[in-house]
Design a protein around this motif. Structure first.
Motif, PDB file in Angstrom:
ATOM      1  N   HIS A   1       0.798  -1.232   0.000  1.00  0.00           N
ATOM      2  CA  HIS A   1       0.000   0.000   0.000  1.00  0.00           C
ATOM      3  C   HIS A   1       0.830   1.283   0.000  1.00  0.00           C
ATOM      4  CE1 HIS A   1       0.602  -0.186   4.371  1.00  0.00           C
ATOM      5  NE2 HIS A   1       0.202   1.073   4.430  1.00  0.00           N
ATOM      6  N   ASP A   2       1.969   1.265   0.679  1.00  0.00           N
ATOM      7  CA  ASP A   2       2.777   2.495   0.759  1.00  0.00           C
ATOM      8  C   ASP A   2       4.005   2.456  -0.139  1.00  0.00           C
ATOM      9  OD1 ASP A   2       1.259   4.042   2.469  1.00  0.00           O
ATOM     10  OD2 ASP A   2       2.213   3.281   4.289  1.00  0.00           O
TER      11      ASP A   2
ATOM     12  N   LYS B   1       5.791   5.468  -1.457  1.00  0.00           N
ATOM     13  CA  LYS B   1       6.601   6.344  -0.598  1.00  0.00           C
ATOM     14  C   LYS B   1       8.082   6.303  -0.971  1.00  0.00           C
ATOM     15  CE  LYS B   1       3.754   6.843   3.493  1.00  0.00           C
ATOM     16  NZ  LYS B   1       3.588   6.506   4.906  1.00  0.00           N
TER      17      LYS B   1
ATOM     18  N   HIS C   1       1.853   9.706  -2.658  1.00  0.00           N
ATOM     19  CA  HIS C   1       2.315   8.316  -2.614  1.00  0.00           C
ATOM     20  C   HIS C   1       1.305   7.265  -3.112  1.00  0.00           C
ATOM     21  CE1 HIS C   1       0.645   7.986   1.531  1.00  0.00           C
ATOM     22  NE2 HIS C   1       0.564   6.703   1.248  1.00  0.00           N
TER      23      HIS C   1
ATOM     24  N   HIS D   1      -6.190   3.784  -0.552  1.00  0.00           N
ATOM     25  CA  HIS D   1      -6.162   3.469   0.886  1.00  0.00           C
ATOM     26  C   HIS D   1      -6.242   4.695   1.798  1.00  0.00           C
ATOM     27  CE1 HIS D   1      -1.745   4.019   0.416  1.00  0.00           C
ATOM     28  NE2 HIS D   1      -1.748   4.307   1.701  1.00  0.00           N
ATOM     29  N   HIS D   2      -6.097   5.911   1.231  1.00  0.00           N
ATOM     30  CA  HIS D   2      -6.288   7.108   2.069  1.00  0.00           C
ATOM     31  C   HIS D   2      -7.615   7.821   1.775  1.00  0.00           C
ATOM     32  CE1 HIS D   2      -2.570   7.184   4.333  1.00  0.00           C
ATOM     33  NE2 HIS D   2      -1.911   6.850   3.238  1.00  0.00           N
TER      34      HIS D   2
ATOM     35  N   ASP E   1      -4.507   0.125   8.167  1.00  0.00           N
ATOM     36  CA  ASP E   1      -3.307   0.968   8.014  1.00  0.00           C
ATOM     37  C   ASP E   1      -3.274   2.018   9.127  1.00  0.00           C
ATOM     38  OD1 ASP E   1      -1.219   2.557   6.930  1.00  0.00           O
ATOM     39  OD2 ASP E   1      -2.612   3.667   5.662  1.00  0.00           O
TER      40      ASP E   1
HETATM   41 FE   LIG Z   1      -0.298   5.401   2.910  1.00  0.00          FE
END
Ligand SMILES: [Fe+2]
Ligand SMILES: [Fe+2]
Length: 411
Positions: free
Chosen positions: A196-197, A200, A225, A250-251, A279
Motif C-alpha cells: 500500500h505504501d 513512498k 504516494h 487506501h487514504h 493501516d
Molecule cells: Fe499510505
C-alpha cells in the motif's frame, strides 16, 4: 440452510456458521469459517459440543453427508465436553507457535526490505514474489490467528516501513477473513497491505522522516504516494486490479475527507477502505515522528471515537470485535500491580487472556517469563488476578517491549 451437527461429525471443508456458545468465548477470531485444517478441527472439538454448519457454504461433496448427520443428531444426546488440555501442554504449544511466528516474521521482513529497495532503484516489483509471501502469511493465519498476530509485535526503528507493510497485510487478512470474504479477496487484501505504501519510495526521505509538522508543499508531496504507488505497479505489470485499487485508494474516506481524489461512499472500493482502516490502526500503534505509539487497546478506542465518519461505525465495531478487547501484544497492568503481555486469547473469555508475565508487583522484571492464564482454574496462579488497565508503549517502555518480543525470551 444451517444444520446442527455434533462436533465429532464435523470435518474439513465444512463451513461453521455458529457455535453452541458466543464467539467471544471461543478461541476463534473469525465468526464463521471453513474448517481447513486438523488443528482447527481439534480446537473446535475442545471448545464445543455442537455447531451449526452452513450447507451452501460447505464443500459440495459434503452436503449430503451434512444433511444426513443433522438428521441423525436430533435423536442423540449431546456428548460431554472434552477436558481441556492441561495448562503446561497449552503453554508449550503457545511458545512453539510464537517461536514459529517469529521465524516467519524475520523471513518476511527480509523479503519486504528487498522489495522496497528494488522499488527505490526503479526495478519492477515481482508480483509472483509478493503473492508467495502473502500465501505463506495467510496459511499461518488460517492455522493460528493468535500466533500470527504476534508477527506484528516487533517494531524496530530501522525496519519501520517494512514492518508496517507486513502488519497491514497480516491484520488486513485477519479482518478480511472475519468479514467473511473469499480467499481471492483475502489475498488481494494481503497483497494490497504489503504494497500500500510502496509509492513512498518516490517521496524524499527528508519529508518522510521529518519530525514535526510538514509544510504545505511537503504535505502535497507526501500525498502523492498512493498515485506514485499505482504508477509503480502499472509499470511492473501483472498486478491484479483489486490490489491496484487498494494501493491508490487506501487514504480515501467515506466522508470525502481523504486523498488523492476525495472520493465518497460507494466510489471507494470496500477492500481499500478495509486496508485503510487497518493501516491507520497500525500507524497508531507504531511510533511515528510526532505521534507516540498507543497501546492496541487505546488505538481501538481512538478509532471508535474519531474515525466513524471516515470508515463507518459498523465497520469499526466489526474491526474491534475482530481484534478482541485486549489485542495480542497489549501490555496490561494487573490488579496486584504485576505486568504482562497478552500472548493468546482464551476460549472462555476475551477479558481473561493468557499473559506472558514481564514484571512482578514490585516492578522487578522476571528473568524467565512465566505464562499465566487469567481464566485458569481456581487456585492456579493468575486465576484471581484481573486486568486493571492497558499500558501505552511509552508508559511501559518501548525498549522493554522490543526485548520481550525477541526469540530468546520466548524459547
Ligand atoms: Fe499510505
Ligand atoms: Fe501506511
Amino acid at each position: 440452510m444451517k444444520c446442527k451437527l455434533r462436533v465429532t461429525d464435523v470435518s474439513t471443508g465444512m463451513y461453521v456458521a455458529e457455535l453452541d456458545r458466543p464467539w467471544l468465548e471461543s478461541p476463534f477470531l473469525f465468526q464463521g469459517f471453513t474448517v481447513e485444517s486438523r488443528r482447527e478441527l481439534s480446537q473446535l472439538r475442545e471448545t464445543c459440543q455442537y455447531v451449526f454448519v452452513d450447507l451452501e457454504r460447505s464443500r459440495s461433496d459434503l452436503q449430503s453427508r451434512i444433511r444426513r448427520q443433522a438428521v441423525l443428531d436430533r435423536g442423540k444426546p449431546s456428548q460431554t465436553v472434552q477436558e481441556e488440555a492441561p495448562p503446561e501442554h497449552r503453554f508449550k504449544a503457545i511458545k512453539r507457535e510464537l517461536a514459529r511466528a517469529l521465524d516467519i516474521r524475520e523471513k518476511t521482513r527480509q523479503y519486504v526490505d528487498v522489495l522496497m529497495d528494488d522499488a527505490r532503484l526503479g526495478k519492477h516489483v515481482s508480483v509472483q514474489g509478493v503473492k508467495t509471501v502473502v500465501t505463506e502469511l495467510l496459511d499461518t493465519i488460517l492455522i493460528n490467528p493468535s500466533a500470527s498476530l504476534w508477527l506484528i509485535q516487533l517494531r524496530e526503528k530501522d525496519h519501520h516501513t517494512a514492518q508496517h507493510a507486513i502488519n497491514t497485510a497480516v491484520i488486513g487478512m485477519i479482518f478480511a477473513r472475519h468479514e467473511g470474504l473469499d480467499r481471492d479477496a483475502i489475498e488481494s487484501v494481503g497483497m494490497g497491505g504489503l504494497l500500500h505504501d510502496i509509492g513512498k519510495v518516490k517521496v524524499p526521505r527528508s519529508v518522510l522522516h521529518r519530525e514535526g509538522p510538514l509544510s504545505e508543499d511537503e504535505l502535497k508531496l507526501m500525498r502523492t504516494h498512493p498515485e506514485q504507488g499505482l504508477r509503480l505497479l502499472e509499470q511492473s505489470g501483472g498486478v491484479p486490479e483489486p490490489v491496484k485499487r487498494i494501493v491508490v485508494q487506501h487514504h480515501e474516506r467515506l466522508d470525502g475527507s481523504g486523498y488523492p481524489r476525495s472520493l465518497v461512499d460507494r466510489q471507494i472500493d470496500s477492500l481499500a477502505l478495509l486496508v485503510g482502516l487497518v493501516d491507520l490502526y497500525d500507524a497508531m500503534c507504531g511510533d511515528w515522528p510526532g505521534n507516540p505509539a498507543l497501546s492496541p487497546h487505546r488505538a481501538l478506542a481512538k478509532l471508535r471515537r474519531e474515525e466513524e465518519k471516515g470508515f463507518g461505525r459498523e465497520r469499526i465495531e466489526r474491526f474491534i470485535k475482530c481484534m478482541g478487547v485486549y489485542p495480542i501484544g497489549t501490555v496490561v497492568r494487573l490488579s496486584n500491580g504485576a505486568k504482562g503481555m497478552v500472548v493468546s486469547h482464551n476460549r472462555t473469555s476475551r477479558l481473561k487472556p493468557v499473559l506472558m508475565m514481564v514484571e512482578d508487583p514490585r516492578g522487578t522484571p522476571y528473568r524467565k517469563r512465566p505464562l499465566v492464564d487469567l481464566a485458569g482454574p481456581r487456585g492456579s496462579s493468575g486465576a484471581e488476578w484481573q486486568i486493571e488497565s492497558a499500558l501505552d508503549p511509552a508508559e511501559f517502555g518501548e525498549d522493554k517491549i522490543r526485548t520481550i518480543t525477541t526469540t530468546e525470551t520466548i524459547l
